[in-house]
Write an enzyme that holds these catalytic residues in place. Structure first.
Site, PDB file in Angstrom:
ATOM      1  N   ILE A  85      40.878  29.453  32.878  1.00 45.34           N
ATOM      2  CA  ILE A  85      39.495  29.901  33.032  1.00 45.34           C
ATOM      3  C   ILE A  85      39.292  31.099  32.099  1.00 45.34           C
ATOM      4  CG2 ILE A  85      40.032  31.385  35.043  1.00 45.34           C
ATOM      5  CD1 ILE A  85      36.760  29.428  34.678  1.00 45.34           C
ATOM      6  N   LYS A  86      38.250  31.024  31.282  1.00 41.44           N
ATOM      7  CA  LYS A  86      37.926  32.143  30.377  1.00 41.44           C
ATOM      8  C   LYS A  86      36.941  33.057  31.087  1.00 41.44           C
ATOM      9  CE  LYS A  86      36.889  31.775  25.914  1.00 41.44           C
ATOM     10  NZ  LYS A  86      36.021  31.143  24.885  1.00 41.44           N
ATOM     11  N   ILE A  87      37.295  34.319  31.164  1.00 47.38           N
ATOM     12  CA  ILE A  87      36.455  35.287  31.875  1.00 47.38           C
ATOM     13  C   ILE A  87      36.101  36.435  30.931  1.00 47.38           C
ATOM     14  CG2 ILE A  87      36.308  36.816  33.866  1.00 47.38           C
ATOM     15  CD1 ILE A  87      38.532  35.222  35.204  1.00 47.38           C
TER      16      ILE A  87
END
Ligand code: E4P
Length: 230
Positions: A85-87
């Site tokens: 997941i890119k945050i």
């Protein structure tokens, strides 16, 4: 160094995976929106093309830590395989990062513009930090230097759990310089994959080989010659 495709275009991803040593795909909301299609269908198709082993980094649209964690859980179950997941780095993003690490979900902290943002992300448990090289260059900063210092800082502090995935590139020179700095991964658009392997002298050499071969063997290839002798 890992090479990752920064695109959600299915034809471009298919072509890059077929031709080049590709380690995964990264997307962000801008990249996804360019395709003007159903988001679930798009990410499912990308996973089908790249297979389960290659990394697939998908960016959250959540703002609060709770929203980000819910999106990450949902996306992980939906795309399966090697998922990150890119945050974007924010206070809520860091809180979500720590929680997701507790839940065993891999995190790439993105939109990194400073060395200390990277350090904070690593401390929160991020697996990758993604500094934006060309966007830094565009504001008369020095993207290559920021990446170089993040790599050095992680080495000095014995941080091996977090790797540097440099993003936002426009030139081969930017990519080469961060490779020389020991950066672990780059994410680049499909056009840059072609630019990386192109050199006019290479084409000149190939044209020369072909002309010399044809001067003796004509249009017959090695395969044609062996087929004929069977
Ligand atoms: C990838 O993670 C980034 O979102 C992307 O590389 C940004 O690139 P850009 O500056 O070309 O939009």
């Amino acid at each position: 160094m890992m090479y990752i495709i920064d695109s959600a275009n299915l034809d471009a991803i298919r072509r890059c995976v077929e031709l080049f040593p590709v380690d995964g795909v990264t997307t962000n909301p801008t990249i996804i929106s360019r395709e003007h299609t159903s988001f679930p269908e798009l990410i499912r198709s990308i996973r089908e093309i790249i297979g389960d082993e290659r990394m697939f980094h998908i960016q959250t649209t959540g703002v609060t830590a709770a929203e980000i964690v819910r999106e990450a859980e949902l996306l992980k179950d939906f795309v399966r395989g090697n998922f990150y997941i890119k945050i974007p780095i924010t206070d809520e993003g860091l809180k979500a990062t720590a929680e997701l690490k507790r839940r065993g979900i891999k995190v790439t902290e993105t939109a990194i513009f400073t060395q200390q943002q990277a350090m904070f992300a690593a401390k929160a448990g991020a697996d990758f930090v993604a500094p934006y090289v060309n966007r830094l260059d565009n504001i008369v900063s020095d993207g290559v230097n920021v990446v170089t210092e993040i790599v050095e800082m992680f080495e000095k502090h014995n941080i091996s759990s977090c790797k540097v995935l440099a993003a936002s590139f426009k030139t081969v020179e930017q990519i080469h310089k961060i490779a020389m700095a020991g950066c672990h991964a780059v994410t680049i658009n499909p056009e840059l994959f072609d630019t990386l392997i192109y050199h006019p002298m290479t084409q000149y050499a190939i044209d020369d080989f072909n002309a010399d071969w044809e001067s003796v063997y004509g249009k017959e290839s090695i395969l044609d010659i062996f087929e004929k002798d069977k």
